[in-house]
Design a protein around this motif. Sequence first.
Motif, short mmCIF file in Angstrom:
data_model
loop_
_atom_site.label_atom_id
_atom_site.label_comp_id
_atom_site.label_asym_id
_atom_site.label_seq_id
_atom_site.Cartn_x
_atom_site.Cartn_y
_atom_site.Cartn_z
N ARG A 257 -2.90 -6.85 -8.73
CA ARG A 257 -1.94 -6.04 -9.52
C ARG A 257 -0.28 -5.60 -10.57
N ALA B 287 -3.86 -1.04 3.86
CA ALA B 287 -4.14 -2.38 2.78
C ALA B 287 -5.91 -2.17 2.21
N ASN C 103 -4.46 -7.36 -4.73
CA ASN C 103 -2.97 -6.70 -4.09
C ASN C 103 -2.30 -7.10 -5.45
N SER D 106 -5.51 -0.87 -1.95
CA SER D 106 -6.69 -2.05 -2.76
C SER D 106 -8.21 -1.33 -3.47
N GLY E 32 0.46 -1.96 -6.25
CA GLY E 32 0.55 -2.81 -5.15
C GLY E 32 1.46 -2.67 -3.91
N PHE E 33 0.69 -3.27 -3.10
CA PHE E 33 1.86 -2.91 -1.64
C PHE E 33 2.77 -4.01 -1.80
N ASN F 147 -6.61 0.77 -6.31
CA ASN F 147 -6.58 0.05 -6.97
C ASN F 147 -7.12 -0.55 -8.06
N ASP G 290 -5.81 -8.22 -0.33
CA ASP G 290 -5.39 -9.52 -1.09
C ASP G 290 -4.64 -9.65 -2.42
N PRO H 186 1.34 -7.54 3.89
CA PRO H 186 0.81 -8.74 3.84
C PRO H 186 0.90 -9.17 4.52
#
Length: 447
Positions: free
Chosen positions: A303, A221, A300, A225, A264-265, A228, A297, A271
């Motif tokens: 995004r 993660a 993410n 991020s 994002g994821f 991103n 977080d 998450p």
Amino acid sequence: MRISVIGCGYLGAVHAACMADFGHEVVGVDVDPEKVAKLAAGVPSFHEPGLEPLLRKGVDSGDLTFTTDKAAIAEARVHFIAVGTPQRGGSYAADLSYVWTAVDDILTHARPQSDGPLVIVGKSTVPVGTAQAIADRVAEAGLDAVVVWNPEFLREGFAVQDTLTPDRVVYGLPEDGVASGVARTALDEVYAPILEAGIPRLLVNYPTAELVKVAANSFLATKISFINSMAELCDAAGADVSRLAEAIGHDDRIGPKFLQAGIGFGGGCLPKDIRAFMARAGELGVDQSLTFLREVDSINMRRRDHAVELASTMAGGRLVGVKVAVLGLTFKPDSDDVRDSPALDIAGRLWGRGANVVATDPAGAHAVRALRPDLQIVDSADEALDGAELVMLLTAWKEYVAIDPSHAKSLVAMPRVIDGRNVLDPQRWTDAGWDYRGMGRRAGQSV
């Protein structure tokens, strides 16, 4: 061996089918009658490549059965706990109620076996300390059983492959040497085909095994991020994040995987796992060690905001009445999972801003129709593209990546596209007459 798998959702159904393929006698138990009926007929209750033929093989051979009757676990020696650990309502912490119900079911229905103590194997992703708590409860109940934690590392879309040929197997063993030997011997028998193939086996204690999965997910993660956040900088500076990722990915200390900038994821793991990790760190008094995950977080989630604002900008500053074709609703391709899906969230936000959203997905459409009856869901990309004033590719399904931009242009009202996963060829789409925008890149940047 006789094996029970308690919880037959994504993890449990895949694990049960693969254990039967290894030659074991497996019973899967779940409380959902509809899910069980499908699985008992050899039909998955979710989309996962390669699972259906494996299920049918096991069911047809008689080695694999599914039931809602918890007493069916009575003759098993090894009991796998594969239930969900969702995020607790109103908290970042994991909800372990399903885990404790599974433990109570084992204590109630499992019978001692003549070939040694029962072995209770945790597969679910749990906060560190859970395995020892389960072992304590089992000991208090007087059941002749040992507990071992055996984390899963499944990637949706590759779950069968990841179970049959994993890159490693981790055993979280009790401190007691005799109990540890019993657990290790039993799991070695369960996983004999894997171990014979030379797959690494790591023997660790309970806390280490519990931390492996959440630590791995937190690292991935963070890497997503990071790239991103670089995409945000690239948008501001006029750089190309895809070429940036390629350049830094050649450094073998970094590597190219998970450096794909986008929206994002999401999904049912990353998450909630990083949030539960932060919550558990706080309970242990070391919350400062994971404060960086809050920013991971936050990046993410930002995004998704960026994608909606970009859509508004490309549509001339307002989305009201603009027909937006959304290609993809699941959190990743080759899955029908829409849990915490960035694509679905963005589609919903566009609708909330007044856009006329027409969306499609090869596997997730049915689930979205039930979850979001307010969204217009169609069966094909061509239907979604018809008359669209803006196109947003939000899940990188192969059929969407392969769309011919000239054909697509003949269907839309205005050729404007947002590549939310940076999977399209910017120059090809621009040459076909499209106004192209990616996440941290534009057509014509690369040389």
